[in-house]
Design an enzyme around this catalytic site. Structure first.
Site, PDB file in Angstrom:
ATOM      1  N   GLN A  51      24.267 -22.217  55.334  1.00  0.00           N
ATOM      2  CA  GLN A  51      25.332 -22.997  55.984  1.00  0.00           C
ATOM      3  C   GLN A  51      25.887 -24.103  55.096  1.00  0.00           C
ATOM      4  O   GLN A  51      26.941 -24.664  55.391  1.00  0.00           O
ATOM      5  CB  GLN A  51      24.814 -23.616  57.290  1.00  0.00           C
ATOM      6  CG  GLN A  51      24.591 -22.594  58.385  1.00  0.00           C
ATOM      7  CD  GLN A  51      24.137 -23.260  59.654  1.00  0.00           C
ATOM      8  OE1 GLN A  51      22.961 -23.573  59.797  1.00  0.00           O
ATOM      9  NE2 GLN A  51      25.060 -23.500  60.577  1.00  0.00           N
ATOM     10  N   GLU A 132      17.864 -20.596  63.494  1.00  0.00           N
ATOM     11  CA  GLU A 132      17.943 -20.955  62.070  1.00  0.00           C
ATOM     12  C   GLU A 132      17.387 -19.834  61.192  1.00  0.00           C
ATOM     13  O   GLU A 132      17.936 -19.526  60.140  1.00  0.00           O
ATOM     14  CB  GLU A 132      17.197 -22.264  61.798  1.00  0.00           C
ATOM     15  CG  GLU A 132      17.762 -23.489  62.514  1.00  0.00           C
ATOM     16  CD  GLU A 132      19.273 -23.615  62.416  1.00  0.00           C
ATOM     17  OE1 GLU A 132      19.845 -23.262  61.366  1.00  0.00           O
ATOM     18  OE2 GLU A 132      19.895 -24.038  63.403  1.00  0.00           O
TER      19      GLU A 132
HETATM   20 ZN    ZN Z   1      23.702 -21.786  63.368  1.00  0.00          ZN
END
Ligand code: ZN
Length: 164
Positions: A51, A132
């Site tokens: 991310q 995650e």
């Molecule tokens: Zn996420």
């Protein structure tokens, strides 16, 4: 510490499988601290390497303020039960979905010192860790969600259900 740009859905890096962290170096520790700061700024409860454009198997989670987990090369050892609840993602702002997750998991991961730790998580904590962990395999919650809506749409749905 420095804020990192959060990669948004549509960027191919979010669909890729992350590679293991070969050694827990100062650079990795610094990246993890940056990830924590970025996550807190965006009011998230978890953020994974991909991310922030780092295609490595590592994530930071803070399911409750002040309770921070640094997970490097995590592995899910066992899963138990299942529950449905809503989820969002820093990479998919404004959308929320109902996702089925295990109600309990055990996980092992290296910490910031490179030491292997084992954890048991339940409920919301387990949900955050599984979300995650999925990022490390290129999986987004929208790939698994039964329904995905904006906050306004969810409110309308809830209202409709209350009026039944
Ligand atoms: Zn996420």
């Amino acid at each position: 510490m420095a804020l990192r740009n959060v990669v948004k859905r549509g960027d191919p890096i979010l669909k890729k499988k992350a590679r293991p962290v070969s050694e827990v170096t100062d650079r990795i520790r610094m990246t993890m601290e940056d990830m924590l700061e970025t996550m807190r700024t965006d009011q998230g409860v978890g953020i994974a390497g991909p991310q922030v454009g780092v295609l490595r198997r590592m994530f930071v989670a803070e399911p409750e303020p002040g309770r921070v987990y640094y997970m490097i090369n995590p592995e899910i050892l066992s899963k138990e039960g299942s529950e449905l609840d809503s989820e969002g993602c820093l990479s998919i702002p404004g959308l929320y979905g109902i996702v089925e997750r295990p109600s309990k998991i055990t996980m092992k991961a290296q910490d910031l010192n490179g030491d292997l730790q084992e954890y048991t998580f339940e409920g919301f904590d387990a949900r955050v860790m599984c979300h995650e962990y999925d990022h490390l395999d290129g999986i987004l919650f929208t790939d698994k969600a039964k329904e995905v809506h904006t906050e306004a749409e969810w409110e309308a749905i809830r209202e409709q259900e209350n009026n039944k």
